[in-house]
Design a protein around this motif. Structure first.
Motif, PDB file in Angstrom:
ATOM      1  N   ARG A 188      53.539   9.223  25.242  1.00 19.72           N
ATOM      2  CA  ARG A 188      53.812   8.657  26.566  1.00 19.72           C
ATOM      3  C   ARG A 188      53.725   7.123  26.504  1.00 19.72           C
ATOM      4  O   ARG A 188      52.827   6.565  25.890  1.00 19.72           O
ATOM      5  CB  ARG A 188      52.804   9.205  27.580  1.00 19.72           C
ATOM      6  CG  ARG A 188      53.081   8.785  29.018  1.00 19.72           C
ATOM      7  CD  ARG A 188      51.967   9.258  29.936  1.00 19.72           C
ATOM      8  NE  ARG A 188      51.882  10.708  29.964  1.00 19.72           N
ATOM      9  CZ  ARG A 188      52.597  11.488  30.796  1.00 19.72           C
ATOM     10  NH1 ARG A 188      53.449  10.929  31.647  1.00 19.72           N
ATOM     11  NH2 ARG A 188      52.455  12.787  30.760  1.00 19.72           N
TER      12      ARG A 188
ATOM     13  N   ALA B 110      64.524   6.356  26.781  1.00 18.03           N
ATOM     14  CA  ALA B 110      63.545   7.189  27.483  1.00 18.03           C
ATOM     15  C   ALA B 110      64.243   8.271  28.295  1.00 18.03           C
ATOM     16  O   ALA B 110      63.807   9.430  28.327  1.00 18.03           O
ATOM     17  CB  ALA B 110      62.673   6.318  28.384  1.00 18.03           C
TER      18      ALA B 110
ATOM     19  N   ARG C  42      65.669  10.956  25.890  1.00 19.68           N
ATOM     20  CA  ARG C  42      64.666  11.853  25.336  1.00 19.68           C
ATOM     21  C   ARG C  42      64.161  12.840  26.372  1.00 19.68           C
ATOM     22  O   ARG C  42      63.903  14.000  26.061  1.00 19.68           O
ATOM     23  CB  ARG C  42      63.508  11.046  24.742  1.00 19.68           C
ATOM     24  CG  ARG C  42      63.924  10.151  23.589  1.00 19.68           C
ATOM     25  CD  ARG C  42      62.775   9.291  23.104  1.00 19.68           C
ATOM     26  NE  ARG C  42      61.790  10.081  22.376  1.00 19.68           N
ATOM     27  CZ  ARG C  42      61.828  10.284  21.059  1.00 19.68           C
ATOM     28  NH1 ARG C  42      62.801   9.768  20.323  1.00 19.68           N
ATOM     29  NH2 ARG C  42      60.894  10.991  20.476  1.00 19.68           N
ATOM     30  N   ARG C  43      64.015  12.384  27.643  1.00 15.64           N
ATOM     31  CA  ARG C  43      63.559  13.293  28.695  1.00 15.64           C
ATOM     32  C   ARG C  43      64.565  14.412  28.937  1.00 15.64           C
ATOM     33  O   ARG C  43      64.198  15.538  29.254  1.00 15.64           O
ATOM     34  CB  ARG C  43      63.314  12.524  29.999  1.00 15.64           C
ATOM     35  CG  ARG C  43      62.005  11.753  30.044  1.00 15.64           C
ATOM     36  CD  ARG C  43      61.662  11.335  31.463  1.00 15.64           C
ATOM     37  NE  ARG C  43      62.723  10.540  32.071  1.00 15.64           N
ATOM     38  CZ  ARG C  43      62.828   9.214  31.991  1.00 15.64           C
ATOM     39  NH1 ARG C  43      61.905   8.530  31.309  1.00 15.64           N
ATOM     40  NH2 ARG C  43      63.808   8.569  32.581  1.00 15.64           N
ATOM     41  N   THR C  44      65.838  14.120  28.792  1.00 14.61           N
ATOM     42  CA  THR C  44      66.899  15.087  29.066  1.00 14.61           C
ATOM     43  C   THR C  44      67.470  15.733  27.805  1.00 14.61           C
ATOM     44  O   THR C  44      68.382  16.555  27.896  1.00 14.61           O
ATOM     45  CB  THR C  44      68.045  14.409  29.829  1.00 14.61           C
ATOM     46  OG1 THR C  44      68.529  13.303  29.053  1.00 14.61           O
ATOM     47  CG2 THR C  44      67.562  13.907  31.182  1.00 14.61           C
TER      48      THR C  44
ATOM     49  N   GLY D 293      58.615  18.698  23.184  1.00 17.34           N
ATOM     50  CA  GLY D 293      58.089  17.340  23.188  1.00 17.34           C
ATOM     51  C   GLY D 293      56.853  17.179  22.331  1.00 17.34           C
ATOM     52  O   GLY D 293      56.682  17.847  21.304  1.00 17.34           O
TER      53      GLY D 293
ATOM     54  N   VAL E 283      64.670  19.303  30.077  1.00 15.25           N
ATOM     55  CA  VAL E 283      63.695  18.363  30.623  1.00 15.25           C
ATOM     56  C   VAL E 283      62.311  18.942  30.447  1.00 15.25           C
ATOM     57  O   VAL E 283      62.113  20.150  30.336  1.00 15.25           O
ATOM     58  CB  VAL E 283      63.962  18.096  32.134  1.00 15.25           C
ATOM     59  CG1 VAL E 283      65.287  17.390  32.319  1.00 15.25           C
ATOM     60  CG2 VAL E 283      63.955  19.393  32.933  1.00 15.25           C
TER      61      VAL E 283
ATOM     62  N   GLN F  50      57.751  17.701  30.883  1.00 13.74           N
ATOM     63  CA  GLN F  50      56.751  16.645  31.058  1.00 13.74           C
ATOM     64  C   GLN F  50      56.238  16.099  29.742  1.00 13.74           C
ATOM     65  O   GLN F  50      55.711  15.008  29.687  1.00 13.74           O
ATOM     66  CB  GLN F  50      55.570  17.218  31.878  1.00 13.74           C
ATOM     67  CG  GLN F  50      55.973  17.603  33.314  1.00 13.74           C
ATOM     68  CD  GLN F  50      54.792  18.153  34.074  1.00 13.74           C
ATOM     69  OE1 GLN F  50      53.748  18.453  33.517  1.00 13.74           O
ATOM     70  NE2 GLN F  50      54.955  18.279  35.387  1.00 13.74           N
TER      71      GLN F  50
ATOM     72  N   ALA G 117      58.114  15.587  27.024  1.00  8.61           N
ATOM     73  CA  ALA G 117      59.182  14.984  26.237  1.00  8.61           C
ATOM     74  C   ALA G 117      59.184  13.478  26.477  1.00  8.61           C
ATOM     75  O   ALA G 117      59.474  13.028  27.574  1.00  8.61           O
ATOM     76  CB  ALA G 117      60.525  15.581  26.611  1.00  8.61           C
ATOM     77  N   TYR G 118      58.825  12.717  25.423  1.00 15.35           N
ATOM     78  CA  TYR G 118      58.754  11.257  25.562  1.00 15.35           C
ATOM     79  C   TYR G 118      59.762  10.617  24.617  1.00 15.35           C
ATOM     80  O   TYR G 118      59.985  11.112  23.525  1.00 15.35           O
ATOM     81  CB  TYR G 118      57.358  10.746  25.218  1.00 15.35           C
ATOM     82  CG  TYR G 118      56.251  11.488  25.934  1.00 15.35           C
ATOM     83  CD1 TYR G 118      56.298  11.671  27.308  1.00 15.35           C
ATOM     84  CD2 TYR G 118      55.177  12.005  25.221  1.00 15.35           C
ATOM     85  CE1 TYR G 118      55.271  12.342  27.972  1.00 15.35           C
ATOM     86  CE2 TYR G 118      54.151  12.673  25.861  1.00 15.35           C
ATOM     87  CZ  TYR G 118      54.211  12.834  27.248  1.00 15.35           C
ATOM     88  OH  TYR G 118      53.213  13.503  27.884  1.00 15.35           O
TER      89      TYR G 118
END
Length: 484
Positions: free
Chosen positions: A364, A374, A377-379, A439, A479, A481, A483-484
């Motif tokens: 994070r 960012a 990577r989140r998606t 993640g 997606v 939480q 995944a950074y």
């Protein structure tokens, strides 16, 4: 001397000179008949569909019929529909027949487009055929099982005794009870051992009712009260098993030995034979026999995804270039199938392109990640270039996610069975990713959880599971939480 010889039982030689003892695979004539009968149904339902619509038969329908039979035979064989030892439940058999016909329909569509047969056939009749055929085939198999269950229940049930009050014996009982059309009737369990509190050795009396000792079983076998005996004692009881088998030679029962291979942590076990020598694999790949099916599935789906993702990938490439200096794409070394090193493509999401022995996992607020990276990577949009890895054959759409080489070398020494995840190709998405293990894995427990899902995927692999994972990836895998 002569009286001494008459009192001793003569020993039969194991085999005549020059002969070879082998184990033969049990086959079912009924299933062999239905293998041919199903091919007849494919043609019969095509003729019926044309008759109902009022269309005459022509060469185009002959081609479609030949292709349909060939494809259906291939897909049913690859799905082991006619393998007696599989013993599918009726819903599971129906599911496999549907999958086989779905594959057949796709092949028919491709062939019809390539050969230009579509312009020469009645689409209403063909659509009716594609819908009616699996219904008729599944109904015939259901009817076969119902008839056999009724016939054998009234006339020819085979009486079974199980040696060993063990979890394996309990599992065998459940399997037999789920196959009423086989005509088996369990007479009871026999075991000399007393309950010890260890379920791996002998189940307690409240879990399994034991009819008697092995001596009682031998008496029942000699009196013709038992037709078949299944020995489910643990592998450590080899001496006891040999003694029992030797004594059963004084009866006419059919004796079967079931090796307790389930005491091992099986990955994807298969039964095979080499010129009659049976072998059971412990750590095997589900793609040893199904690799071609998964490869064709990967290619067809990947081409379709690329057709839809081409413009979004172009937009992402522009965004990466405008956001920070550096290449649009970069590749990292990963372990592929069999532990071979491969190069995995990604959209660059960091200010650095690490690919050495000290790759640090993203966390994070990682300062290495760019602003645009960012979001990628989140998606999981940074993974899209791996579609080209799938096309070249180094990856699959679905499989265990590939880790950095340095992470592999660390975790293989920490987690039992870690390297077994490389029995299949790594994937863009996987069972672990849709199950909440996407993640960062900052703790050992999280990595253990991810590996557990990876191995469960290999144990239970099927094309249907791949389709399910791809579908759920659209809702859970892109997606997260972590995944950074």
């Amino acid at each position: 001397m002569g009286s001494q010889q008459t009192e001793q039982r003569a020993q039969v030689l194991p085999a005549a000179s020059g002969s070879t003892t082998t184990v033969r695979l049990h086959r079912s004539n009924i299933l062999a008949f239905f293998r041919a009968f199903d091919s007849f149904l494919v043609i019969g339902t095509l003729w019926m569909s044309l008759f109902l619509v009022g269309v005459s038969w022509n060469n185009s329908y002959t081609w479609l019929g030949v292709v349909a039979i060939t494809a259906f035979v291939y897909f049913t064989e690859s799905n082991e529909v006619y393998h007696l030892w599989r013993g599918f439940s009726t819903p599971a058999l129906a599911n496999r027949l549907l999958l086989a016909w779905l594959g057949t329909s796709i092949v028919l569509l491709i062939v019809a487009l390539i050969l230009g047969l579509i312009v020469n056939v009645n689409l209403t009749a063909i659509l009716s055929w594609l819908v009616i055929t699996p219904v008729v085939i599944i109904f015939c198999h259901w009817l076969r099982r119902k008839f056999l269950a009724l016939f054998r229940r009234q006339s020819s049930q085979r009486r079974i005794a199980i040696v060993g009050a063990t979890p394996l014996g309990q599992r065998l009982t459940t399997a037999i009870q789920n196959l009423p059309w086989m005509g088996y009737q369990i007479q009871g369990y026999y075991d000399d051992r007393q309950p010890s509190g260890d379920p791996l050795r002998r189940l307690d009396d409240n879990e399994m009712r034991v009819e008697g000792t092995l001596a009682n079983l031998q008496t029942a076998a000699r009196n013709g009260e038992v037709d078949m005996i299944f020995i489910t004692l643990p592998m450590a009881a080899e001496r006891r098993v040999r003694k029992l088998v030797h004594e059963l030679a004084d009866t006419t029962v059919s004796a079967y030995i079931i090796p307790d291979v389930f005491g091992f942590d099986l990955l994807h076990s298969r039964l095979t034979a080499f010129q009659g020598i049976p072998a059971v694999s412990i750590y095997d790949s589900p793609l040893a026999d199904q690799g071609l099916n998964k490869r064709l599935f990967d290619i067809i789906c990947t081409l379709g995804i690329l057709a839809l993702a081409a413009i979004p990938m172009l937009i992402v490439a522009i965004g990466v270039k405008l956001d920070s200096p550096g290449p649009i794409l970069f590749k990292q070394a990963r372990y592929g199938v069999g532990g071979e090193k491969i190069k995995v493509w990604k959209f660059r999401s960091m200010k650095v392109c690490e690919d050495d022995g000290q790759v640090i996992q993203a966390t994070r607020n990682d300062p290495r990640i760019t602003r645009f990276g960012a979001m990628l990577r989140r998606t999981s949009l940074d993974e899209l270039p791996q579609l080209f890895n799938v096309l070249e054959g180094s990856m699959s759409l679905v499989g265990p996610r590939p880790h950095a080489v340095s992470h592999n070398e660390f975790y293989r020494a920490q987690i039992q069975g870690y390297m077994l995840r490389h029995k299949v190709k790594p994937g863009i998405t996987g069972l672990a990713q849709i199950s909440g293990f996407r993640g960062e894995t900052e703790t050992m427990d999280k990595m253990v959880g991810r590996i557990a899902y990876d191995l469960d995927y290999i144990r239970n692999w099927s094309l249907a599971l791949d389709i399910k994972i791809l579908f759920l990836t659209a809702f859970r895998g892109f997606v997260g939480q972590s995944a950074y």
